[in-house]
Design an enzyme around this catalytic site. Sequence first.
Site, PDB file in Angstrom:
ATOM      1  N   TRP A 130       0.865  -1.187   0.000  1.00 30.84           N
ATOM      2  CA  TRP A 130       0.000   0.000   0.000  1.00 30.84           C
ATOM      3  C   TRP A 130       0.903   1.239   0.000  1.00 30.84           C
ATOM      4  CZ3 TRP A 130      -2.045   2.633   4.863  1.00 30.84           C
ATOM      5  CH2 TRP A 130      -2.976   3.634   4.539  1.00 30.84           C
ATOM      6  N   ASP A 212      -0.424  -5.830   9.228  1.00 41.91           N
ATOM      7  CA  ASP A 212      -1.425  -4.793   8.988  1.00 41.91           C
ATOM      8  C   ASP A 212      -2.711  -5.493   8.578  1.00 41.91           C
ATOM      9  OD1 ASP A 212      -2.874  -2.565   8.358  1.00 41.91           O
ATOM     10  OD2 ASP A 212      -1.623  -1.920   6.669  1.00 41.91           O
ATOM     11  N   LYS A 247     -12.960  -0.103   7.041  1.00 39.46           N
ATOM     12  CA  LYS A 247     -13.672  -0.830   5.988  1.00 39.46           C
ATOM     13  C   LYS A 247     -14.722  -1.773   6.561  1.00 39.46           C
ATOM     14  CE  LYS A 247      -9.994   0.908   4.131  1.00 39.46           C
ATOM     15  NZ  LYS A 247      -9.560   1.658   3.008  1.00 39.46           N
TER      16      LYS A 247
HETATM   17  C1  LMR Z   1      -6.900   2.716  -0.084  1.00 44.39           C
HETATM   18  O1  LMR Z   1      -5.916   1.972  -0.103  1.00 44.39           O
HETATM   19  O2  LMR Z   1      -7.448   3.149  -1.108  1.00 44.39           O
HETATM   20  C2  LMR Z   1      -7.490   3.111   1.245  1.00 44.39           C
HETATM   21  O3  LMR Z   1      -6.836   2.464   2.274  1.00 44.39           O
HETATM   22  C3  LMR Z   1      -7.585   4.572   1.430  1.00 44.39           C
HETATM   23  C4  LMR Z   1      -6.271   5.265   1.577  1.00 44.39           C
HETATM   24  O4  LMR Z   1      -6.121   6.008   2.528  1.00 44.39           O
HETATM   25  O5  LMR Z   1      -5.386   5.103   0.728  1.00 44.39           O
END
Ligand code: LMR
Length: 397
Positions: A130, A212, A247
């Site tokens: 991420w 996570d 979520k």
């Molecule tokens: C995402 O990955 O789209 C979500 O977790 C929102 C974010 O803050 O990036």
Amino acid sequence: MFEQLPAIAPDPILGLSAAFKQDTNPSKIDLGVGVYKDENGNTPILKAVAEAQSRLLASETSKVYITPQGVQGFIDGMLGLILGQQSSVIKDGRVAAVQAPGGCGALRILAELLKRTNADTKVWVSDPTWANHIPLIGNAGLELATYPYFDKAQASIKFDEMMACINTEVKAGDVVLLHGCCHNPTGADLTKEQWHVVKDAALKIGFIPFIDVAYQGFGVGLEEDAYGIRLIAENVPECLIAASCSKNFGLYRERVGLAAIISSNSETKQIVQSQIQSVARGIYSMPPSYGGALVDIILADTSLNQLWQSEVTEMRERMIQLRALLVDNLAKQNASKDFSFVNDQKGMFSYLCISPEQVQKLRKENSVYFVDSSRVNIAGINHNNVETLAAAIAGVL
Ligand code: LMR
């Protein structure tokens, strides 16, 4: 003095929402930021949350500060949800935890704790991970490195390469960030057998797993999605957990999360508890109460808990159906690529494994918005837009 600062480009995920809003094309499709949407494209408040809000409104008598660690019922409820009601680490008093402002807040608290423990800590993240993991952990001053995770050409996890890297490059005391379930951005999760291999490597090498978990319940089920976390928590002496309620409780804007640390014994746990509270005090003092109070009410009440679980199931099952719908529609459009792997991916995201140029073309020419990496938010698909979407994707291949 601030004129010397450079302007920063919009965030790769959040910037998409702003660009989408400005697009005047009535057929535009938003598969960007990871937010659950129903068939009409709305993100409604869950029924269990609405009921908890009424109960909280009727019972709350003060807005005085809550305790530095947060709502204790929330912490206990979340630990039970994540680690299981029978968890030996909870019974043994080895878990320090604080309510955090969102999963992001939890990640940052844990990164700051690692920095205090050893300023030279190296944190390994999956390639890809991420996007916001990088600033959340890196801006705490920790060194980041990547381990191989996903093979875009094969649309699958490259587990052998991942383990070869971990076994040869990761050192005792390093930290390895793992996604508990529903890997963001790829949707490709470790199998149970693979979790066992990772657990054995952690024990052999002495690295600290940092898990996570932001999508528990969106993959296979609330219990099933916790398999890897529970395996690690029960077997590896020390680990870190950052959890999000954005979520699965739909509490995005309320910023509710949990930072937890499992220590090897209950004496160390007391020290760690004091440390994380001090970290939090130095950043934002104490967490906002509201969202944690709602989760506490839901998890503690049998019927509300059941209602919430049925809503999580509904969201999960809808996303699984949408995967199949997208794959079928792409086949109907005679797409020159086999997208059946999308059905095997879990949670809210899928990596379509197309190029950034193709993603940008879709955005520019078809008003279809998703991240350059080819990550799509599956929940943004619906029966009205899927045909247009599939035709557009097939058109750029
Ligand atoms: C995402 O990955 O789209 C979500 O977790 C929102 C974010 O803050 O990036």
